[in-house]
Design a protein around this motif. Structure first.
Motif, PDB file in Angstrom:
ATOM      1  N   VAL A 254     -41.440  23.693 -21.678  1.00 47.54           N
ATOM      2  CA  VAL A 254     -40.572  22.548 -21.956  1.00 47.54           C
ATOM      3  C   VAL A 254     -41.244  21.242 -21.526  1.00 47.54           C
ATOM      4  O   VAL A 254     -41.156  20.214 -22.219  1.00 47.54           O
ATOM      5  CB  VAL A 254     -39.214  22.730 -21.246  1.00 47.54           C
ATOM      6  N   ALA A 255     -41.921  21.269 -20.388  1.00 52.06           N
ATOM      7  CA  ALA A 255     -42.597  20.070 -19.889  1.00 52.06           C
ATOM      8  C   ALA A 255     -43.722  19.642 -20.831  1.00 52.06           C
ATOM      9  O   ALA A 255     -43.911  18.443 -21.101  1.00 52.06           O
ATOM     10  CB  ALA A 255     -43.137  20.331 -18.492  1.00 52.06           C
ATOM     11  N   ILE A 256     -44.475  20.604 -21.348  1.00 51.00           N
ATOM     12  CA  ILE A 256     -45.569  20.276 -22.279  1.00 51.00           C
ATOM     13  C   ILE A 256     -44.991  19.671 -23.557  1.00 51.00           C
ATOM     14  O   ILE A 256     -45.531  18.696 -24.104  1.00 51.00           O
ATOM     15  CB  ILE A 256     -46.402  21.532 -22.587  1.00 51.00           C
ATOM     16  N   LEU A 265     -35.416  15.822 -23.724  1.00 45.07           N
ATOM     17  CA  LEU A 265     -34.841  16.907 -22.933  1.00 45.07           C
ATOM     18  C   LEU A 265     -33.322  16.818 -22.823  1.00 45.07           C
ATOM     19  O   LEU A 265     -32.691  17.717 -22.266  1.00 45.07           O
ATOM     20  CB  LEU A 265     -35.440  16.893 -21.516  1.00 45.07           C
ATOM     21  N   ALA A 266     -32.739  15.734 -23.337  1.00 43.65           N
ATOM     22  CA  ALA A 266     -31.316  15.508 -23.131  1.00 43.65           C
ATOM     23  C   ALA A 266     -30.452  16.608 -23.721  1.00 43.65           C
ATOM     24  O   ALA A 266     -29.478  17.052 -23.102  1.00 43.65           O
ATOM     25  CB  ALA A 266     -30.936  14.157 -23.731  1.00 43.65           C
ATOM     26  N   ASP A 267     -30.790  17.075 -24.904  1.00 40.88           N
ATOM     27  CA  ASP A 267     -29.979  18.077 -25.582  1.00 40.88           C
ATOM     28  C   ASP A 267     -30.614  19.461 -25.547  1.00 40.88           C
ATOM     29  O   ASP A 267     -30.409  20.274 -26.451  1.00 40.88           O
ATOM     30  CB  ASP A 267     -29.730  17.660 -27.042  1.00 40.88           C
ATOM     31  N   ARG A 268     -31.389  19.738 -24.497  1.00 43.84           N
ATOM     32  CA  ARG A 268     -32.098  21.028 -24.433  1.00 43.84           C
ATOM     33  C   ARG A 268     -31.636  21.833 -23.222  1.00 43.84           C
ATOM     34  O   ARG A 268     -32.046  21.562 -22.090  1.00 43.84           O
ATOM     35  CB  ARG A 268     -33.602  20.793 -24.363  1.00 43.84           C
ATOM     36  N   PRO A 269     -30.780  22.807 -23.431  1.00 45.97           N
ATOM     37  CA  PRO A 269     -30.337  23.665 -22.308  1.00 45.97           C
ATOM     38  C   PRO A 269     -31.450  24.570 -21.791  1.00 45.97           C
ATOM     39  O   PRO A 269     -31.292  25.193 -20.754  1.00 45.97           O
ATOM     40  CB  PRO A 269     -29.189  24.483 -22.913  1.00 45.97           C
TER      41      PRO A 269
END
Length: 329
Positions: A254-256, A265-269
Motif C-alpha cells: 500500500v505504501a509503494i 489512501l483515504a478510501d482504502r480499507p
C-alpha cells in the motif's frame, strides 16, 4: 467381596447404555477367562434409576460390583478419573456401557499387555456402514496429519493398562478418547491390538453439526497438549509471525502504491487491515512469550515424562575419596 484384586474393570455410564445384567455377565465371562481376580466399578455419570436398581440387584447376588454415582452429568472423562481413583487392581480395563468388541477378546488384550503399559483395542475387521468408516477415517487422518502417532480406532473405549498409567494421566473435558495419545506423550509403551467387533456395535452413527465441531476442537486441543504444552511460543509464534508477515507485506504494498503511483489512501480499507494484522501478529507472539515465562516459572511442577526403570549396581563400590593436598611433599 474379593480382598485382593488383580483387575479392575471400569464401566463409565455417561450417555447410552445396554441392559445392565446382560452386559455385565458378558463382560464378566471375558474378564473371568483371564483367570485373575477382578472387580467391576460402575461410575454412573448422572441419574440412571433403572440402571442403578439393576446393578444393586446384581450386587445383592454377590457379584463383585462397586457402584459410584455422581450428583449430575460431568462427562465421561470425569467418570473415568473417579473410577481410576477407586480402582484396586494393578491392571485396569476400561469398558464402554455398551458392547463395542466381543467380550471373548478381553483375555487376548490382557495377554498383549506383557511388555507394554497400555493396549488399545481396534475393532477389526470393521463392519460398520460406509458413513461410519468414512467418519473414522477422516477423524484419524486429521490427527495423524498433526501428530506423528498412528492409531486407527481411538473411538473404541476398550483399553487395558497398568495402574501407573492411570496415576500419571489427568483427564478432563472429552479427552477420554485421546487417552492413548496422552499416555504416549508421557513415554508409556502403547500398542494397538485387533479385536473382533461386537454385532451390537454395527449400526450407523449420524451426529449433529455441533458434535462434529466439538470433535474438531477436541483434536486441536489434544494437538496443542501433545506438541506445545512446554513450547507455547512455537505455536503462537508461528501463527503470529505468519500474521505479522502478511500485514507487513500488505502495508509495504500500500505504501509503494501511495508513494510511487500516487494512489490515495483515504478510501482504502486495505491499510487499516494490514496494520491490524501487524498488531495481531505482535500480540500472538507476546502471548507465546508470556506462555514461555509461565512454563519457565513452573517448569518443576510440570511433569511431561515417565521414568521407565532405574538400574543400579547391586554391588555399589565405595566412594572414591581424594585427600586435600596439605602442601607437604
Amino acid at each position: 467381596m474379593i480382598s485382593h484384586v488383580s483387575i479392575s474393570a471400569i464401566i463409565p455410564v455417561s450417555e447410552r447404555s445396554s441392559d445392565a445384567a446382560t452386559l455385565y455377565h458378558a463382560y464378566k465371562d471375558g474378564v473371568a477367562a483371564t483367570r485373575q481376580s477382578f472387580e467391576f466399578i460402575y461410575v454412573l455419570d448422572g441419574h440412571y434409576p433403572d440402571l442403578l436398581a439393576a446393578l444393586k440387584t446384581l450386587q445383592a447376588q454377590g457379584e463383585p460390583i462397586r457402584i459410584i454415582t455422581l450428583a449430575k452429568w460431568f462427562g465421561e472423562a470425569t467418570a473415568l478419573t473417579i473410577g481410576f481413583e477407586h480402582a484396586r487392581g494393578e491392571i485396569i480395563i476400561t469398558l464402554p456401557a455398551y458392547l463395542q468388541v466381543q467380550p471373548a477378546e478381553i483375555p487376548n488384550l490382557v495377554d498383549a499387555l506383557e511388555g507394554y503399559d497400555m493396549v488399545v483395542a481396534r475393532r477389526l475387521p470393521r463392519s460398520d456402514s460406509r458413513l461410519n468408516i468414512l467418519q473414522s477415517a477422516v477423524f484419524h487422518l486429521l490427527i495423524r496429519s498433526m501428530i506423528e502417532v498412528r492409531f486407527h480406532d481411538l473411538g473404541c473405549g476398550v483399553r487395558v493398562f497398568s495402574r501407573r498409567v492411570a496415576e500419571e494421566i489427568s483427564l478432563y473435558g472429552d479427552q477420554q478418547r485421546f487417552l492413548p495419545l496422552l499416555a504416549n506423550r508421557l513415554g508409556f509403551k502403547v500398542r494397538e491390538v485387533g479385536a473382533k467387533q461386537a454385532e451390537a456395535d454395527k449400526f450407523q452413527r449420524i451426529y449433529s453439526p455441533g458434535v462434529y465441531i466439538r470433535r474438531f476442537l477436541d483434536i486441536l486441543t489434544i494437538v496443542f497438549i501433545v506438541k506445545f504444552t512446554k513450547k507455547p511460543l512455537r505455536f503462537f509464534g508461528l501463527i503470529g509471525t505468519f500474521t505479522l508477515g502478511i500485514g507487513a507485506i500488505s502495508t509495504l504494498y500500500v505504501a509503494i502504491e501511495r508513494l510511487v503511483f500516487g494512489v490515495p489512501l483515504a478510501d482504502r480499507p486495505a491499510l487499516a487491515l494490514a496494520v491490524l494484522m501487524i498488531v495481531l501478529g505482535f500480540q500472538m507472539i507476546a502471548v507465546g512469550l508470556i506462555g514461555e515465562l509461565i512454563i519457565f516459572t513452573h517448569a518443576r511442577d510440570v511433569k511431561e515424562y515417565t521414568v521407565d526403570q532405574i538400574i543400579e549396581n547391586a554391588d555399589k563400590p565405595d566412594p572414591i575419596v581424594i585427600a586435600a593436598d596439605d602442601g607437604h611433599a
